[in-house]
Design a protein around this motif. Sequence first.
Motif, PDB file in Angstrom:
ATOM      1  N   ILE A   1      69.707  13.844  23.900  1.00 39.77           N
ATOM      2  CA  ILE A   1      68.512  13.202  24.711  1.00 39.77           C
ATOM      3  C   ILE A   1      68.871  12.029  25.546  1.00 39.77           C
ATOM      4  N   GLY A   2      68.024  11.564  26.176  1.00 45.20           N
ATOM      5  CA  GLY A   2      68.270  10.290  27.293  1.00 45.20           C
ATOM      6  C   GLY A   2      68.686  10.709  28.416  1.00 45.20           C
ATOM      7  N   LEU A   3      68.583  12.016  28.694  1.00 40.50           N
ATOM      8  CA  LEU A   3      69.100  12.669  29.998  1.00 40.50           C
ATOM      9  C   LEU A   3      67.917  13.487  30.501  1.00 40.50           C
ATOM     10  N   ASN A   4      67.470  12.891  31.915  1.00 47.08           N
ATOM     11  CA  ASN A   4      66.361  13.852  32.475  1.00 47.08           C
ATOM     12  C   ASN A   4      67.245  14.854  33.252  1.00 47.08           C
ATOM     13  N   GLU A   5      67.878  14.522  34.289  1.00 47.54           N
ATOM     14  CA  GLU A   5      68.481  15.425  35.227  1.00 47.54           C
ATOM     15  C   GLU A   5      69.923  15.199  34.965  1.00 47.54           C
ATOM     16  N   ILE A   6      70.685  16.405  34.856  1.00 48.58           N
ATOM     17  CA  ILE A   6      72.111  16.391  35.068  1.00 48.58           C
ATOM     18  C   ILE A   6      72.559  16.270  36.348  1.00 48.58           C
ATOM     19  N   ASP A   7      73.311  14.929  36.912  1.00 47.88           N
ATOM     20  CA  ASP A   7      73.614  15.072  38.190  1.00 47.88           C
ATOM     21  C   ASP A   7      75.031  15.632  38.002  1.00 47.88           C
ATOM     22  N   PRO A   8      75.031  16.544  38.865  1.00 45.84           N
ATOM     23  CA  PRO A   8      76.385  17.268  39.096  1.00 45.84           C
ATOM     24  C   PRO A   8      77.772  16.469  39.517  1.00 45.84           C
ATOM     25  N   ALA A   9      77.154  15.401  40.071  1.00 49.74           N
ATOM     26  CA  ALA A   9      78.326  14.670  40.818  1.00 49.74           C
ATOM     27  C   ALA A   9      78.980  13.882  39.710  1.00 49.74           C
ATOM     28  N   VAL A  10      78.334  13.494  38.532  1.00 51.03           N
ATOM     29  CA  VAL A  10      79.076  12.671  37.713  1.00 51.03           C
ATOM     30  C   VAL A  10      79.740  13.628  36.515  1.00 51.03           C
ATOM     31  N   GLU A  11      81.154  13.394  36.574  1.00 51.11           N
ATOM     32  CA  GLU A  11      81.820  14.290  35.553  1.00 51.11           C
ATOM     33  C   GLU A  11      81.904  14.137  34.152  1.00 51.11           C
ATOM     34  N   LYS A  12      82.023  12.615  33.968  1.00 53.28           N
ATOM     35  CA  LYS A  12      81.954  12.391  32.428  1.00 53.28           C
ATOM     36  C   LYS A  12      80.516  11.807  32.095  1.00 53.28           C
ATOM     37  N   LEU A  13      80.285  12.135  30.943  1.00 54.19           N
ATOM     38  CA  LEU A  13      79.176  11.611  30.351  1.00 54.19           C
ATOM     39  C   LEU A  13      79.227  10.536  29.221  1.00 54.19           C
ATOM     40  N   ARG A  14      78.697   9.388  29.022  1.00 52.72           N
ATOM     41  CA  ARG A  14      78.913   8.511  28.051  1.00 52.72           C
ATOM     42  C   ARG A  14      77.831   8.779  26.888  1.00 52.72           C
ATOM     43  N   LEU A  15      77.980   8.879  25.825  1.00 48.64           N
ATOM     44  CA  LEU A  15      76.970   9.229  24.732  1.00 48.64           C
ATOM     45  C   LEU A  15      77.386   8.335  23.565  1.00 48.64           C
ATOM     46  N   LEU A  16      76.161   7.948  23.018  1.00 48.79           N
ATOM     47  CA  LEU A  16      76.068   7.518  21.640  1.00 48.79           C
ATOM     48  C   LEU A  16      75.875   8.305  20.607  1.00 48.79           C
ATOM     49  N   ARG A  17      76.946   8.516  19.564  1.00 45.83           N
ATOM     50  CA  ARG A  17      76.584   9.428  18.727  1.00 45.83           C
ATOM     51  C   ARG A  17      75.737   8.883  17.405  1.00 45.83           C
ATOM     52  N   LEU A  18      74.614   9.185  17.104  1.00 47.11           N
ATOM     53  CA  LEU A  18      73.680   8.554  16.161  1.00 47.11           C
ATOM     54  C   LEU A  18      73.612   9.429  14.988  1.00 47.11           C
ATOM     55  N   SER A  19      73.485   8.854  13.819  1.00 46.66           N
ATOM     56  CA  SER A  19      73.348   9.533  12.457  1.00 46.66           C
ATOM     57  C   SER A  19      72.166   8.769  11.644  1.00 46.66           C
ATOM     58  N   ASP A  20      71.753   9.278  10.958  1.00 49.78           N
ATOM     59  CA  ASP A  20      70.880   8.821  10.017  1.00 49.78           C
ATOM     60  C   ASP A  20      71.316   9.080   8.528  1.00 49.78           C
ATOM     61  N   GLY A  21      72.590   9.608   8.581  1.00 53.58           N
ATOM     62  CA  GLY A  21      73.181   9.797   7.444  1.00 53.58           C
ATOM     63  C   GLY A  21      73.039  11.257   7.059  1.00 53.58           C
ATOM     64  N   TYR A  22      72.178  11.832   7.634  1.00 51.96           N
ATOM     65  CA  TYR A  22      72.038  13.493   7.178  1.00 51.96           C
ATOM     66  C   TYR A  22      72.314  14.257   8.434  1.00 51.96           C
ATOM     67  N   SER A  23      71.363  13.826   9.624  1.00 49.29           N
ATOM     68  CA  SER A  23      71.526  14.852  10.765  1.00 49.29           C
ATOM     69  C   SER A  23      72.075  13.747  11.830  1.00 49.29           C
ATOM     70  N   GLU A  24      72.655  14.419  12.705  1.00 51.83           N
ATOM     71  CA  GLU A  24      73.344  13.641  13.966  1.00 51.83           C
ATOM     72  C   GLU A  24      72.537  14.066  15.078  1.00 51.83           C
ATOM     73  N   LEU A  25      72.687  13.094  16.185  1.00 53.71           N
ATOM     74  CA  LEU A  25      72.145  13.349  17.564  1.00 53.71           C
ATOM     75  C   LEU A  25      72.830  12.617  18.614  1.00 53.71           C
ATOM     76  N   LEU A  26      72.851  13.023  20.015  1.00 53.06           N
ATOM     77  CA  LEU A  26      73.531  12.232  21.026  1.00 53.06           C
ATOM     78  C   LEU A  26      72.555  11.692  21.646  1.00 53.06           C
ATOM     79  N   PHE A  27      72.720  10.417  22.322  1.00 53.32           N
ATOM     80  CA  PHE A  27      71.824   9.663  23.087  1.00 53.32           C
ATOM     81  C   PHE A  27      72.808   9.445  24.545  1.00 53.32           C
ATOM     82  N   ALA A  28      72.511   9.870  25.572  1.00 50.31           N
ATOM     83  CA  ALA A  28      73.113   9.475  26.568  1.00 50.31           C
ATOM     84  C   ALA A  28      72.809   8.405  27.360  1.00 50.31           C
ATOM     85  N   VAL A  29      73.798   7.645  27.623  1.00 50.94           N
ATOM     86  CA  VAL A  29      74.138   6.357  28.305  1.00 50.94           C
ATOM     87  C   VAL A  29      74.635   6.117  29.665  1.00 50.94           C
TER      88      VAL A  29
END
Lengths: 786, 146
Positions: free
Chosen positions: A612-640
């Motif tokens: 989440i945290g990403l509305n449009e994928i800009d094709p010009a950007v090759e690399k994405l920085r992500l925060l990997r979050l966890s509540d201890g059970y499940s995980e999700l990624l937040f694009a920054v």
Amino acid sequence: MDDLLADFVAETREMLEASESELIAWEQNPGDRTHLDAIFRFFHTVKGNCGFFDFPRLEKLSHAAEDVLADIRAGRRVPDAALVTAILAIVDRIGDLTDAIEAGEEFPHGGDERLINALNQGDIETSTTETEPTDTAPGAAMKRQEAPANLRSIRLPVELLDRVMSGVSDMVLARNDLAHRLNEAGTQPSIDGPFERLSTILTDVRDAITRMRMQRIEALYGGFPRLVRDLSSELGKQVMIDLEGGDVELDREMIEMIRDPMTHIIRNAIDHGIEKPADRLKAGKREIGLLAINTRQAGNKISIVVSDDGRGLDESRIGAKAVANGLITADQLERMSREEILQLVFAPGLSTAEQVSSVSGRGVGLDVVRDNLEKVGGSIRVTSTSGTGSLFFLTIPLTLSIISGLSVETGGQRFAIPQSYVEEIVHMGAEAVDYSVLGDSALVTFRGQRICCLSLADVLGLEHAVQQADRSLVILRLANGDIFALAVDHIHNIADMVIKPLPAAIMDTELYGGSTLLDNGTPVLLLDVPLIAANAGLVSETRAPITRLADEQVATEAQNRIPAVLFTGHDGRRMAVRMELVQRIETISNASVERSGGSTRAVVDGEILPLIGLNEIDPAVEKLRLLRLSDGYSELLFAVQEVSDATRLDGELVPVVDDDLIEAMTLVEGDMVSLLDGHALFSRHGALPKPSRKLTCSIPDNDWARKILAPLISSAGYALANADADDADIVIALDNQQQAEHAMTIRLRSQPDSEVEEAERANSIYRYDRDGVLAALRSISRGAVQ
Amino acid sequence: MTQTLVIAMIGGRRCAFPAEDVKSVIETSAIVPVPRAPEYILGMTALRSQALTVLDCRIAIGCGGEDHPTDERTIVVSHGGHSYALRVDRVDDITEAVGDPVPVPGGLGTQWSRISRGMVETTGGPALVLDMASLITCPHNSAAAA
């Protein structure tokens, strides 16, 4: 207890042998005091040990012999052959009794009195007594012959163990040196294999040797019940001792180092802590006071808690005394918490006992206890509740010779700092450090407090090799709580270091505590942090409590703040997320992001996670920085867009209602920051760890799969299905086994990764790669749930 | 009694170390300096994964002559549980002593007499027998202060 008994038997037997020859030598030369003293010591030791083990007969015999010898020592009696014979008879009898004790048998009664009488008369009658032991001698002699066969332990001089230990330490260093050279020479499979084996063996041997030097702390605790008994009867108190964790093992030398501090704390607790029975009854307590010693091992530290249910420490009296003795000012006392005042008992020159009793108050105070513990890298702290008791917390390292050390560089040279002192490492360029020079002292700000900053280059008379702003600060905390900063050029790594002593000429510099060798064989000096601090005038006892005070405040303040990671989102907003949620920061390529329907997912480490945290994928950007979050059970990624800092949120949190992914707004250094709402985030987007229904997994139809693969699959939480079941969610195929094409197929192969082509490696998983198989299953099941 | 001696030149003088005191003669590789240590301690070096303290005998004795060229070979000795590498002008020879050490006629001068038990005749001429303990533990005062 059995161990102690075995020790006792072995020790007694050893001394018996020695004392017999001493006796003979003494007989030949009665004027020689040294032999007499040795024999006297033997009986004295036996007597002392017997009292502890409750062997009244041994005690009586040795006591009688000791008395006679004392007379001779004092010149009240002149030794003659008959007397020596009588003493030898006692020695024999002690030997026989000892054998019986070891065999767990009852030794025939009688005869002791006659032996003792013979001592006192010293006349020719001894000849009759001399024949007496021979009645039992055959049996005893036989037993003595059998004994060695049963012995499953040997006694070794500690020096020998030390030599082996230092030899092994040297081998470890040589191994490291060799490893370094092999590394430089590049991969050589024919050498690397055996070398690996050698390394493993060496590690095992080192562990074993370290354990050889280990001794159960029982060896120390064994004497405590007696100590407590004697002390309490002397003081007219009733105290019960409760020892727990006696099986914790630590280095022999360390046990010796803590013997005195422990004894002192116990004396202290009984003398000052536990009340007289009448007072206890009045206070509504049981007559018998309880002294509990609890020991446990935590990593490479041992923690010992000595607690008593006595009257506890009286902070007002401690405080008043500290002010009276000029340790602190009344003003300072005012601002100190109860906890801080209590720690003043470890300050030198503070004794709260109103009367100096025979037990405590011998000029050795708790300050000496603290000093001695610090010397070996330990620490001590006290807490207490008035009226209900006190707790002393001791922490000591497991061994003396191997420590964990931080290696730093200054002026192109490396030095090591014991890691136990290192509180934190800060980059000098960081704004929060706020370096300033006042007079000849440099100060930096650390957690809202100005602390002294020493330059390692100045301390050592070197030149810093890098600019001020590029240096790093090692924040050091001494065992008494004093903090200071040490500026160094570079920080290297933390490693286990085998510390060797230095010659006196180098120790005299008062800068170094020892030396160690790096992996590449270069010698490195270990800095003596407490001495450096003391020589720089940073340790003043009167100042210690104040520093602690300020420190304590900061700590409580810090508790109210929320540790968080600051970042800028793809919508350009400054945001923060609670530190506990962040697992790590990932960088992935744009290609691994996939959008389907309303949700976006990305592949990280072979796992599909919601993004989440990403509305449009800009094709010009090759690399994405992500925060990997966890509540201890499940995980999700937040694009920054950018991760800016880790900080503590200390501003007021203003709840936000219109954006449900945002918990609150707050200010960080004047900027508005939105704090992500972890609850909303995971309730909406988190990938559940377990599917609501068990996924079925079909496995190949062969023995290996049924016996080996099936248990793994079902323990991972999947239902098993036959190979021909066509409704299975996941299909596992082995080698080239033909399988109906299925979207969720995991291919296993029998060959390890090293034996197959690159392409094949990506395509299938080695069947014993447990992690690989589980990860593949996990990533499929995550996808299936979405 | 004949004694095997390691002969070395220190400050231009011929000195003898009893061979049983000498563990080996090595060429020192990198020497790591010890900041703020007395001048005669050149630093630390490693021999077979053991740390050695490197001393310059010429400074320790205070005989001057530390500008004598040195061949980088050092004599490794052990004393009081520590190992030392002693730097000298050069290591010369191993030889047998002819006779026991005797006092030097005319004396040695204060600096030398502190660390020497006298002289010994060898096949290659007389040499001073050095006392390891005083050489290592009790450096020349002015040298230590310098």
